[in-house]
Design a protein around this motif. Structure first.
Motif, short mmCIF file in Angstrom:
data_model
loop_
_atom_site.label_atom_id
_atom_site.label_comp_id
_atom_site.label_asym_id
_atom_site.label_seq_id
_atom_site.Cartn_x
_atom_site.Cartn_y
_atom_site.Cartn_z
N SER A 286 4.60 -2.26 -4.67
CA SER A 286 3.41 -2.61 -5.46
C SER A 286 2.25 -3.04 -4.57
O SER A 286 1.09 -2.69 -4.83
CB SER A 286 3.75 -3.73 -6.46
N ASP A 287 2.54 -3.79 -3.50
CA ASP A 287 1.47 -4.23 -2.59
C ASP A 287 0.81 -3.04 -1.89
O ASP A 287 -0.41 -2.97 -1.77
CB ASP A 287 2.03 -5.20 -1.55
N ARG A 288 1.63 -2.10 -1.44
CA ARG A 288 1.09 -0.94 -0.75
C ARG A 288 0.33 -0.03 -1.72
O ARG A 288 -0.65 0.61 -1.35
CB ARG A 288 2.21 -0.17 -0.05
N ALA A 289 0.80 0.03 -2.95
CA ALA A 289 0.10 0.84 -3.94
C ALA A 289 -1.30 0.29 -4.19
O ALA A 289 -2.26 1.07 -4.34
CB ALA A 289 0.90 0.87 -5.25
N GLU A 290 -1.45 -1.02 -4.22
CA GLU A 290 -2.77 -1.62 -4.40
C GLU A 290 -3.71 -1.27 -3.25
O GLU A 290 -4.90 -0.98 -3.46
CB GLU A 290 -2.65 -3.15 -4.52
N LEU A 291 -3.18 -1.28 -2.04
CA LEU A 291 -4.00 -0.92 -0.88
C LEU A 291 -4.43 0.54 -0.94
O LEU A 291 -5.57 0.89 -0.59
CB LEU A 291 -3.21 -1.18 0.42
N MET A 292 -3.54 1.42 -1.39
CA MET A 292 -3.88 2.83 -1.48
C MET A 292 -4.92 3.09 -2.57
O MET A 292 -5.82 3.92 -2.40
CB MET A 292 -2.62 3.67 -1.71
N ILE A 293 -4.82 2.37 -3.68
CA ILE A 293 -5.83 2.50 -4.74
C ILE A 293 -7.19 2.07 -4.21
O ILE A 293 -8.22 2.73 -4.46
CB ILE A 293 -5.42 1.67 -5.97
N GLU A 294 -7.20 0.98 -3.46
CA GLU A 294 -8.45 0.51 -2.87
C GLU A 294 -9.01 1.54 -1.89
O GLU A 294 -10.22 1.79 -1.85
CB GLU A 294 -8.21 -0.82 -2.15
#
Length: 420
Positions: A286-294
C-alpha cells in the motif's frame, strides 16, 4: 592473421593481475556491507577499478557486446543525458554529478571490465558470483540460526531488527533481489554441467532458503517468474513439467506445514496476507502504491524535461523516491532517460539473439541472458535508482557467457599491433 600459437600463448603477468582483480570484484560483489561508511564504494568496486585499469593498459574493449555494443552505449548515454539536462534545468547539478558517476561506473566500467572474455574465464566469473551469494546466505543463515539480530545496525547487520535476513548486503529486499538475479546464472552452470548435480542442488537449495528468510514477497514472485521464463525459453518441456511438479509439491508442503518449517516473519508478511486475499497486507504494497500514484501525477509536468537526479524525494509529500525505476527515471530524467534504460534491455536481448554458432552452449546462454534481462526488468518495478553494482554484476556476468571460446577480436588486434 593470428596464429594458433599466439592464441595459446601463456598469460602475461599483467593479464593475470587484471583477471585476478576482476575475479575478486565479482566474488565480493554481493558483500555491500564491506564498503566505506561515508560513500557507496565497496571492496568489490575497488578490485573492479584496478582490474579495469590493468585491462586498459593492454587494450580498450570498445565493443564488449559486439554488434549490440553501440545500442548499449546509446542507451546509457540517453539515460545519463536525460538526468543531466533535468538537473541543470530544475535540480541540483552537484547531486546529478554523484548519480551520473555511479551510473557511469555501473553501466560503462563494469561491462568493460567483465565482458569480452573467453568462455572459460566467463564461466569462472559466473562461479565466483554464485559463490558470492552462497557465502552471503551461509553467513546470514548461520547468524539467524543462533538467534542473532543486528537491530538497527547500518553495516554487517546480517539479520535485520525485524528478523528478515540481510546477509552481507544490509538490506533484506536488496539481498533477495541479488539472489534472484543470480538464479539464471546458477541454472546455466547446472545445465551445462559446470557444476556437479549435487553441488548445483545444494547451492540452489541454500540460496532459495536464503530468499525465503528475506521474507520479500516481490522478489519471491520474481524468482517464480524467472524460473518459468527460463524453462519456457529453454524449450525442454519435459524439464518444464518436472520442475513444475517439484514446485507444486514444495509449495504444498510449505503451506501445509508453514508454522513448523517457514520463518515466522515470512508467514506474517507474505503467506498469511496471500491466504487471506489481502494484497494490501503483503509487505509494503500500500505504501509503494501511494508513491506510484503520486509519480503518475507528477509525470505530465516532467516527461519531456525531467526534474533532475535525486529531486523526486524533494518534491514528494512522502519525502521518499518512488520505488519504481521506470516512473522515477521518467520523472527525474524525462522520457529520454526512460528510453535509454529500455535500449539497455534491448541491447542485451539483441546480443543474445545474434549469438553465433561458435558460442558454447548457445541455447543455454541465450536463455540465461534473456531470462536475466527480463528478470532484472521485472524487479525494477520495486526499486529506485539501480546503479549499485550488486544488482548489475549478475546481469553483466550472464551476458559474458555469450562470448566465443577464442580470445576477443579487440585483443587479437592489439596483439597484431605488438601488444601483450
Amino acid at each position: 592473421m593470428i596464429s594458433s600459437e599466439t592464441l595459446k600463448r601463456p598469460r602475461s603477468s599483467l593479464e593475470s593481475a587484471e583477471f585476478f582483480c576482476v575475479v575478486l570484484g565479482v566474488l565480493f560483489s554481493s558483500f555491500a556491507s564491506l564498503r566505506h561508511p561515508g560513500a557507496s564504494f565497496t571492496v568489490s568496486d575497488f578490485f573492479i577499478t584496478f582490474g579495469l585499469l590493468f585491462r586498459f593498459i593492454r587494450a580498450i574493449p570498445l565493443y564488449p557486446m559486439q554488434a549490440a555494443s553501440s545500442m548499449w552505449w546509446l542507451g546509457i548515454a540517453m539515460l545519463m543525458t536525460g538526468l543531466l539536462i533535468g538537473s541543470i534545468a530544475y535540480g541540483d547539478p552537484v547531486d546529478a554529478v554523484v548519480v551520473l558517476i555511479q551510473y557511469f561506473f555501473s553501466f560503462v566500467a563494469l561491462p568493460l571490465a567483465i565482458l569480452g572474455r573467453p568462455h572459460k574465464e566467463a564461466v569462472l566469473l559466473a562461479k565466483m558470483g554464485v559463490m558470492s551469494v552462497v557465502i552471503s546466505c551461509l553467513v546470514g543463515l548461520g547468524a539467524y540460526s543462533i538467534g542473532y539480530n543486528g537491530g538497527h545496525r547500518r553495516q554487517l547487520a546480517l539479520v535485520a531488527g525485524n528478523n528478515r535476513l540481510t546477509g552481507l548486503t544490509d538490506n533484506a529486499n536488496a539481498f533477495a533481489a541479488i539472489i534472484v538475479l543470480w538464479f539464471p546464472v546458477l541454472w546455466y552452470l547446472g545445465l551445462v554441467r559446470a557444476y556437479k548435480m549435487i553441488t548445483f542442488a545444494c547451492f540452489f537449495a541454500l540460496t532459495f532458503t536464503g530468499l525465503i528468510f528475506t521474507s520479500s514477497n516481490s522478489n519471491l514472485a520474481g524468482a517464480l517468474i524467472s524460473g518459468a521464463i527460463y524453462l519456457f525459453l529453454l524449450g525442454k518441456f519435459r524439464i518444464f513439467f518436472i520442475w513444475s511438479a517439484v514446485f507444486a509439491v514444495t509449495a504444498w508442503v510449505g503451506v501445509t506445514f508453514a508454522d513448523k518449517i517457514l520463518p515466522q516473519k515470512f508467514v506474517e508478511r507474505v503467506l498469511s496476507p496471500l491466504q487471506q486475499g489481502n494484497i494490501e497486507g503483503v509487505g509494503t504494497f500500500s505504501d509503494r502504491a501511494e508513491l506510484m500514484i503520486e509519480a503518475w501525477r507528477f509525470l505530465p509536468d516532467y516527461y519531456v524535461l525531467g526534474m533532475g537526479a535525486e529531486q523526486y524525494r524533494e518534491l514528494s509529500s512522502h519525502d521518499l523516491p518512488v520505488h519504481n525505476l521506470y516512473l522515477l527515471l521518467a520523472n527525474e530524467g524525462g522520457l529520454m532517460s526512460l528510453m535509454g534504460l529500455l535500449f539497455l534491455y534491448l541491447a542485451a536481448i539483441t546480443y543474445a539473439t545474434l549469438a553465433g554458432p561458435d558460442t558454447p552452449h548457445r541455447t543455454a546462454a541465450r536463455t540465461t541472458v534473456i531470462t536475466a534481462t527480463l528478470t532484472f526488468a521485472a524487479l525494477m518495478v520495486s526499486f529506485t535508482h539501480i546503479y549499485h553494482r550488486a544488482y548489475l554484476v549478475p546481469w553483466i556476468v550472464s551476458i559474458g557467457l555469450l562470448y566465443s571460446p577464442m580470445r576477443p577480436d579487440w585483443l587479437h588486434k592489439a596483439q597484431a599491433r605488438g601488444g601483450t
